[in-house]
Write a protein that holds these residues in place. Structure first.
Motif, mmCIF file in Angstrom:
data_model
loop_
_atom_site.group_PDB
_atom_site.id
_atom_site.type_symbol
_atom_site.label_atom_id
_atom_site.label_comp_id
_atom_site.label_asym_id
_atom_site.label_seq_id
_atom_site.Cartn_x
_atom_site.Cartn_y
_atom_site.Cartn_z
ATOM 1 N N ASP A 4 41.091 37.166 45.968
ATOM 2 C CA ASP A 4 39.966 36.862 45.088
ATOM 3 C C ASP A 4 39.783 37.971 44.062
ATOM 4 O OD1 ASP A 4 39.414 34.489 46.318
ATOM 5 O OD2 ASP A 4 37.627 35.193 47.365
ATOM 6 N N CYS A 5 39.282 37.597 42.913
ATOM 7 C CA CYS A 5 38.951 38.545 41.851
ATOM 8 C C CYS A 5 37.796 39.430 42.343
ATOM 9 C CB CYS A 5 38.537 37.778 40.598
ATOM 10 S SG CYS A 5 37.906 38.837 39.281
ATOM 11 N N ASN A 7 35.540 40.817 40.626
ATOM 12 C CA ASN A 7 34.332 40.560 39.840
ATOM 13 C C ASN A 7 33.778 39.158 40.025
ATOM 14 O OD1 ASN A 7 34.541 43.132 38.709
ATOM 15 N ND2 ASN A 7 35.888 42.388 37.105
ATOM 16 N N ALA A 13 42.603 35.858 41.874
ATOM 17 C CA ALA A 13 43.082 36.924 40.991
ATOM 18 C C ALA A 13 44.552 36.645 40.701
ATOM 19 C CB ALA A 13 42.894 38.280 41.651
ATOM 20 N N LYS A 15 46.125 37.226 37.568
ATOM 21 C CA LYS A 15 46.679 38.052 36.490
ATOM 22 C C LYS A 15 46.522 39.520 36.863
ATOM 23 C CE LYS A 15 47.010 34.518 33.548
ATOM 24 N NZ LYS A 15 47.788 34.160 32.443
ATOM 25 N N CYS A 17 46.072 43.544 35.254
ATOM 26 C CA CYS A 17 45.718 44.372 34.105
ATOM 27 C C CYS A 17 46.922 45.244 33.730
ATOM 28 C CB CYS A 17 44.520 45.255 34.436
ATOM 29 S SG CYS A 17 44.135 46.477 33.164
ATOM 30 N N ALA A 23 44.460 43.463 40.085
ATOM 31 C CA ALA A 23 44.493 41.998 40.043
ATOM 32 C C ALA A 23 43.119 41.471 39.641
ATOM 33 C CB ALA A 23 44.896 41.448 41.406
ATOM 34 N N ARG A 24 43.089 40.549 38.695
ATOM 35 C CA ARG A 24 41.846 39.972 38.196
ATOM 36 C C ARG A 24 42.044 38.486 37.923
ATOM 37 N NH1 ARG A 24 40.717 44.586 39.237
ATOM 38 N NH2 ARG A 24 39.581 46.090 38.003
ATOM 39 N N CYS A 25 40.942 37.771 37.773
ATOM 40 C CA CYS A 25 41.026 36.369 37.365
ATOM 41 C C CYS A 25 41.227 36.323 35.846
ATOM 42 C CB CYS A 25 39.781 35.592 37.782
ATOM 43 S SG CYS A 25 38.286 36.003 36.858
ATOM 44 N N CYS A 28 38.475 37.758 33.485
ATOM 45 C CA CYS A 28 38.204 39.202 33.455
ATOM 46 C C CYS A 28 39.102 39.968 32.491
ATOM 47 C CB CYS A 28 38.373 39.801 34.843
ATOM 48 S SG CYS A 28 37.044 39.394 35.972
ATOM 49 N N CYS A 38 41.694 44.799 31.752
ATOM 50 C CA CYS A 38 40.387 44.611 32.386
ATOM 51 C C CYS A 38 39.329 45.355 31.569
ATOM 52 C CB CYS A 38 40.416 45.126 33.830
ATOM 53 S SG CYS A 38 40.574 46.916 33.996
#
Length: 133
Positions: A4-5, A7, A13, A15, A17, A23-25, A28, A38
């Protein structure tokens, strides 16, 4: 199993940065000069401090300072508190010299916690001395 992202709980998640490798959604990350960053890294990337080939370096002194500061609350406070403050100052100097290095917030937190631990231990010692007949 997807991660999971940090944030947006529940959003996968998917993608990474280009600055820190976190790892982020998709919501983000911001596209900048062909790379996705990010919120923490986008300002550095816009200032030209980061490129997609240069992930942020980790400052081990900042992490060591935070660990020492947290431990100073439960044991060896008069020793670990000053040690945490010293390591935090060392980390902040290194970060000032190399803006691509992360850990500024960790170093500041360690310095504050180290100072609080020293004050707490001094208060405990003063109370013990005052309570002794």
């Amino acid at each position: 199993m997807s991660v999971d992202c940090p944030n947006h709980p529940g959003a996968p998640a998917i993608k990474v940065c280009a600055g820190c490798g976190g790892a982020r959604c998709d919501n983000c990350l911001v596209a900048l000069e062909g790379a996705r960053y990010c919120a923490d890294c986008k300002l550095d990337a816009a200032a030209g401090l980061l490129t997609d080939a240069t992930p942020r370096e980790k400052n081990t002194d900042a992490n060591e300072a935070l660990i020492a500061a947290l431990l100073s609350f439960v044991c060896f406070g008069p020793i670990l508190g000053p040690f945490a403050i010293y390591k935090a100052a060392k980390a902040r100097r290194a970060i000032r010299e190399n803006p691509q290095m992360g850990g500024q917030g960790t170093a500041i937190a360690a310095a504050i916690l180290g100072t609080c631990a020293i004050l707490l231990w001094l208060a405990v010692i003063a109370i013990e001395i005052a309570g002794t007949p």
